[in-house]
Design an enzyme around this catalytic site. Structure first.
Site, PDB file in Angstrom:
ATOM      1  N   HIS A  45      45.152  43.782  40.035  1.00  0.00           N
ATOM      2  CA  HIS A  45      45.359  44.852  39.059  1.00  0.00           C
ATOM      3  C   HIS A  45      46.790  44.950  38.535  1.00  0.00           C
ATOM      4  O   HIS A  45      47.123  45.925  37.856  1.00  0.00           O
ATOM      5  CB  HIS A  45      44.959  46.192  39.672  1.00  0.00           C
ATOM      6  CG  HIS A  45      43.498  46.328  39.957  1.00  0.00           C
ATOM      7  ND1 HIS A  45      42.540  46.267  38.970  1.00  0.00           N
ATOM      8  CD2 HIS A  45      42.833  46.509  41.129  1.00  0.00           C
ATOM      9  CE1 HIS A  45      41.340  46.417  39.511  1.00  0.00           C
ATOM     10  NE2 HIS A  45      41.486  46.551  40.813  1.00  0.00           N
ATOM     11  N   GLN A  72      36.736  42.703  50.737  1.00  0.00           N
ATOM     12  CA  GLN A  72      36.741  44.062  50.195  1.00  0.00           C
ATOM     13  C   GLN A  72      35.310  44.440  49.822  1.00  0.00           C
ATOM     14  O   GLN A  72      34.679  43.790  48.982  1.00  0.00           O
ATOM     15  CB  GLN A  72      37.667  44.155  48.987  1.00  0.00           C
ATOM     16  CG  GLN A  72      37.871  45.590  48.509  1.00  0.00           C
ATOM     17  CD  GLN A  72      39.136  45.742  47.682  1.00  0.00           C
ATOM     18  OE1 GLN A  72      40.170  45.181  48.006  1.00  0.00           O
ATOM     19  NE2 GLN A  72      39.059  46.516  46.620  1.00  0.00           N
TER      20      GLN A  72
END
Length: 254
Positions: A44, A146
């Site tokens: 990100h 994740q």
């Protein structure tokens, strides 16, 4: 670096933060903090190969364990991060057993696994025998899955049982969005995080998640989380700046 994986496995409370700024100076400063580890957020934030490489060079020079959240779980992305010196990788959106098996294999040396090169920074630039480098992979390298979609929660016990997966990272924000909520403490998210925690415990894997502040951590500790990704350097800067401005304004109005 090698003791960090052992501390994870032992269930020590570990506190780190995400880095959003692709600058080695941030590594240099935070290496002086009480944080146990750092995580470059290449998913990100604007970490290209060169800037990731420079940040990891600084991290290894200062001996601060540094993970990379890669943008995707491809063999190429894992190899770039690990060869550059990452202590381990966090792979987003692991929602199938097949993806988990693939990243576990890609992060380890072996047939159809991580490509071997003794000339990388991580391996010591060609100065060490292959046997030492292979052993380093076993004692240092960390692969984290994740879990941030309902599909991943549904098969999380199978994911946690895979040899080569060292930890499970619960992604509360994406879980909330997937469950149609804007609240990371909504019942479906909490139930999902309980399920992830149970899978981590049953398979002796480290359970970790994001927390915006220490105040959010007590319920996470109760869920079995032992590794905390606390905010980011962006959040730390904004919080400190705003607190100082507010304090000064109070003084000037008295």
């Amino acid at each position: 670096m090698t003791s960090f994986k052992a501390r994870m496995a032992a269930g020590d409370t570990l506190v780190g933060t995400f880095l959003k700024t692709p600058a080695h100076e941030i590594i240099e400063v935070l290496a002086k903090s009480k944080l146990d580890f750092l995580a470059l957020d290449a998913e990100h934030a604007p970490f290209d190969r060169g800037r990731m490489d420079l940040c990891l060079a600084m991290a290894r020079a200062l001996d601060i364990p540094t993970l990379v959240r890669v943008p995707s779980g491809t063999d190429v992305e894992l190899l770039k991060a690990l060869d550059s010196g990452a202590t381990g990788v966090i792979v987003p959106h692991v929602d199938t057993v097949e993806k988990a098996k693939r990243i576990a294999r890609a992060g380890r040396f072996g047939h159809r696994g991580r490509g071997y090169a003794g000339s990388t920074r991580w391996a010591g630039f060609g100065t060490r025998p292959m046997s030492d480098v292979l052993q380093q992979s076993q004692t240092e390298t960390i692969i984290i899955a994740q879990i941030e979609e309902p599909e991943g929660v549904d098969v999380v016990d199978e994911i946690a049982s895979i040899d080569g997966i060292d930890g499970l990272f619960a992604g509360p924000a994406d879980l909330a969005v997937c469950y149609g909520s804007a609240d990371t403490t909504s019942p479906p998210v909490i139930e999902a995080m309980k399920t992830i925690g149970a899978a981590a415990r049953a398979n002796s894997k480290t359970y970790m998640t994001f927390a915006a502040s220490a105040a959010q951590c007590p319920p996470l500790i109760n869920l079995g989380v032992s590794m905390f990704f606390m905010a980011s350097e962006h959040a730390f800067m904004l919080k400190s700046a705003n607190e100082e401005v507010d304090a000064l304004r109070i003084l000037t109005t008295q």
